[in-house]
Scaffold this active site. Structure first.
Site, PDB file in Angstrom:
ATOM      1  CG  ASP A 277      -2.317   0.941   0.995  1.00 53.18           C
ATOM      2  OD1 ASP A 277      -2.079   1.672  -0.070  1.00 53.18           O
ATOM      3  OD2 ASP A 277      -3.290   0.754   1.651  1.00 53.18           O
TER       4      ASP A 277
HETATM    5  C1  BGC Z   1      -5.080   3.214   0.152  1.00 53.16           C
HETATM    6  C2  BGC Z   1      -5.170   2.155  -0.988  1.00 53.16           C
HETATM    7  C3  BGC Z   1      -5.082   2.640  -2.386  1.00 53.16           C
HETATM    8  C4  BGC Z   1      -3.666   3.314  -2.474  1.00 53.16           C
HETATM    9  C5  BGC Z   1      -3.409   3.988  -3.737  1.00 53.16           C
HETATM   10  C6  BGC Z   1      -3.826   3.699  -0.195  1.00 53.16           C
HETATM   11  O1  BGC Z   1      -3.855   5.132   0.707  1.00 53.16           O
HETATM   12  O2  BGC Z   1      -5.093   2.311   1.461  1.00 53.16           O
HETATM   13  O3  BGC Z   1      -6.442   1.521  -0.918  1.00 53.16           O
HETATM   14  O4  BGC Z   1      -5.254   1.751  -3.403  1.00 53.16           O
HETATM   15  O5  BGC Z   1      -3.889   4.192  -1.500  1.00 53.16           O
HETATM   16  O6  BGC Z   1      -4.304   4.997  -4.121  1.00 53.16           O
END
Ligand code: BGC
Length: 751
Positions: A277
């Site tokens: 993530d």
């Molecule tokens: C979120 C994810 C997301 C990623 C990319 C993160 O902050 O937890 O769910 O896919 O950002 O945008």
């Protein structure tokens, strides 16, 4: 090393997998260690401006071979520009992968995933993902950070909006539907995109519903209640997995070798790649797992992480880690290979521009057909929570006052994670009513109050919600005056979209701001009031349930929200949604979920004054609305629950049939649900477990007998040794309209 001739000859006869292997083997022999590490680097498109990709900071890195992919880049033009830099400017011309959070639609926005799960309709969910993939790929993308399959039992967590609710069995069916919808049957087609199952793992179990918080859980609970949807998505062929932010039993998921390698790859056979993530590697320093980025990058690589989202831990440290022997070159090779394989499967080596097609971008996005489908799903996602004296559906006549900060709102309709959606094109309830009822209804409107009044809270939102220049008192007064001219009132209240999704945990789950006061003022006028709710999580609605005669849970329903609400209000669609998550009576009951254990001192409603029972003194154990609950404009009566035998033995099965009659005056869908209870186990079993459902359509007066089949395998669970086994003994089976209102019978599983 193969000669050029034998390579070509071989390629002709090879299976697709071997062909891919030969291609990637060949490519990797040409790659330097730096270039391999470059493939592991995923960057946020940030500073890229159309026409200036080459000169941007990221453009320079791409030319150096330091980037494997980009996220958050929108439009064919930009994507083509950047891809050109990669395939014309970098030494080995390896194409980039382009990802984005296409969560519930791309430009055509579907209801939030929590709402979509309330359709209990796998075909519809798959279709929504298919359309999302079609639109996203038409705009140049080939990878989505979806589905989010985190099971959640705590509605304080804002991200419940992104998932399928509390049940692992339902969540698993849904996970599969999303993956099939995004990926279709061939990832290399230009209208399919790669899915990314997230957030692996257990992110939904964050303590106290506070985002990014700690998870501590027994293995048995994990295997049984939280892991199945991830596994289902992987079994359905999901090409990638995202690691979660949270720690699990002391180890952040992103450094958890057991999770990323032993479970995911060795036990489950996952062949795709794992991305972190957003800056999850860097955050492990704050978690207290390593002293610097180099330390935590080594942990992530050695755990089995392949791609580093945004944090640039790998790109800046991996080479040194290899030199120092802290990470093997083999680990880097394996990660690089998996990422190259994904690109190969997407067809990017054949044609890096296959997803960048101006014509498709013009004709396949936000089409009337896609919007129609979004409307259909929105209708089926909405849940009728209460309907005293059949106040709904409304007649298409007279004057109806539409009151509330969401009654003529566009901004909040799309809900969380809908960044490519154009909120100004979504349909408000007032517009929907005009579209559906036209001149038959005199629709009048007043805003009634602000969605939120707390300015400190407003600062936490990125400016999407706003505060009116008038005071709430003024607006409530205006609303009451408007209502005086109406025959009936529809109050449209709820949460701003940004109250849900990431970093949006709440400790109170009532209607924000002064919305409840507005509702009280409306009820005081004596006019019949219908409450339409738009929100992204189960709310606490005990007061509303007690005082308002009709309540429709419409959720953040997407582009077509207003049309769908109007169709339901006027009875053009008979509501059929069923909750995929329990609604508590108050926050103190949380976590509350239908498949709880019985305890040694279960509370019995027939002896309500008994003290030494597992209970609260000040609130009942029951939720306000149970899992699986949802009313209709008709009634369905269940009778004649029958089993074809009283006992089974593996590998046999048992058939459970029930007769369902539509006893009302309108046609409608019913979601009949099947639960079991294993009465005695080597470890204790939940009071109910969902094991099947059927969504059927019954005309008024019609009745149907439906049949479910349970096999011994369906009765299996993870015991204390984590063996998945069914244990002989007595079982209850329940069939009904929701998890609380069921008919029951018993059978035995023989040795
Ligand atoms: C979120 C994810 C997301 C990623 C990319 C993160 O902050 O937890 O769910 O896919 O950002 O945008």
């Amino acid at each position: 090393m193969l000669s050029c001739f034998s390579l070509i000859a071989q390629k002709k006869t090879l299976t697709p997998d071997l062909k891919m292997k030969v291609f990637i083997d060949d490519l990797m022999t040409k790659m330097t260690l730096d270039e391999k590490i470059g493939q592991l680097n995923l960057l946020d498109a940030g500073d890229i401006v159309t026409g200036q990709a080459t000169n941007s900071e990221i453009g320079k890195k791409i030319k150096e071979g330091d980037v494997g992919g980009l996220l958050n880049i929108v439009s064919v033009e930009k994507i083509r520009d950047v891809q050109k830099v990669a395939v014309e400017g970098s030494r080995l011309k390896i194409p980039l992968i382009f990802g984005m959070d296409v969560i519930h639609g791309y430009r055509t926005i579907f209801p939030i995933p929590l709402a979509m799960a309330c359709t209990w309709d796998m075909d519809l969910i798959e279709k929504s993902a298919r359309i999302a993939a079609q639109e996203a790929s038409a705009d140049g993308l080939n990878w989505t950070f979806s589905p989010m399959v985190d099971i959640a039992r705590d509605p304080r967590w804002g991200r419940v909006a992104e998932g399928a609710g509390e049940d692992a069995w339902l969540g698993s069916q849904i996970a599969k539907a999303y993956v099939q919808g995004y990926q279709g049957d061939d990832l290399s087609k230009n209208n399919t995109i790669m899915a990314c199952v997230k957030h692996f793992a257990l992110y939904g179990a964050a303590e106290a519903g506070r985002d990014y918080n700690t998870v501590d859980m027994s293995l048995q609970k994990m295997y049984e209640y939280y892991l199945p949807p991830y596994k289902a998505a992987i079994d359905a062929g999901a090409g990638s997995v995202m690691s979660s932010f949270n720690e699990i039993n002391g180890i952040p998921a992103t450094a958890d070798k057991w999770l990323m390698t032993d479970l995911l790859r060795k036990q489950w056979g996952f062949q795709g790649f794992v991305v972190t993530d957003y800056t999850a590697i860097n955050e492990m320093i704050e978690h207290g797992l390593g002293k610097d980025l180099k330390d935590v990058s080594a942990l992530a690589l050695n755990a089995g992480i392949d791609m580093d989202m945004v944090g640039e831990g790998f790109i800046n440290n991996a080479k040194e880690l290899v030199k120092e022997g802290k990470v093997t070159e083999h680990t880097i090779d394996a990660a690089c290979r998996r990422i190259l394989e994904a690109k190969y499967k997407l067809g990017l080596f054949d044609d890096p521009f296959r997803y960048a097609n101006d014509e498709r971008a013009k004709t396949e996005i936000f089409t009337p057909e896609n919007r129609k489908e979004a409307g259909k799903i929105a209708e089926q996602a909405m849940v009728l929570l209460k309907n005293d004296k059949m106040l709904l559906p409304l007649k298409q006549s007279g004057t109806i006052a539409f009151i509330g900060p969401l009654a003529d709102n566009h901004r909040e309709m799309n809900g969380t994670w809908s960044s490519a959606g154009e909120w100004d094109k979504s349909v408000s309830v007032l517009e929907g009513v005009k579209n559906v009822a036209g001149p038959l209804v005199n629709a009048i409107y007043a805003k009634g109050c602000n969605l939120i009044t707390d300015r400190t809270l407003l600062k936490q939102l990125s400016g999407e919600a706003s505060i009116d220049s008038r005071t709430d008192d003024e607006m409530i007064g205006e609303a009451v005056a408007t209502v005086a001219k109406a025959d009936i009132v529809v109050a449209v209240l709820g949460e701003p979209a940004e109250f849900t999704g990431e970093a949006s945990s709440r400790s109170e789950l009532g209607l924000p701001g002064r919305q409840q006061e507005l509702l009280k003022a409306l009820l005081k006028t004596g006019k019949p009031v219908v409450l339409v709710l738009m929100n992204g999580r189960p709310l606490v609605l005990e007061w509303e349930n007690e005082h308002v005669p009709a309540i429709l849970e419409a959720w953040h329903a997407g582009t077509e929200a207003g049309n769908a609400v109007a169709d339901i209000l006027f009875g053009n669609y008979n509501p059929s949604g069923k909750l995929c998550m329990t609604f508590p009576r108050n926050v103190g009951q949380i976590p509350i979920y239908y498949n709880h254990k019985n305890t040694g001192r279960p509370f019995s409603p027939s002896t309500p004054d008994e003290k030494y029972k597992s209970r609260y003194m000040d609130v009942s154990n029951d939720p306000l609305y149970p899992f699986g609950y949802g009313l209709s404009y008709t009634n369905f009566s269940y009778s004649n629950l029958k089993l074809d035998k009283t006992s089974i033995s593996a590998p046999g099965s048992i058939k459970i049939s029930v007769n369902i009659t539509n006893t009302g005056r309108v046609d409608g869908f019913e979601v009949a649900q099947l639960y079991i209870r294993d009465l005695v186990g080597s470890i204790t079993r939940p009071v109910k477990e969902l094991k099947g459902f059927q969504k059927i359509f019954l005309k008024a007066g019609e009745n149907k007998t439906i049949t479910f089949t349970l096999t011994a395998e369906d009765l299996a669970f993870y015991n204390d040794k984590l063996e998945h086994k069914a244990e002989p003994g007595d079982f209850k089976v329940f069939v009904g309209t929701n998890s609380a209102n069921v008919k029951e019978a018993t059978f035995t599983l023989e040795k």
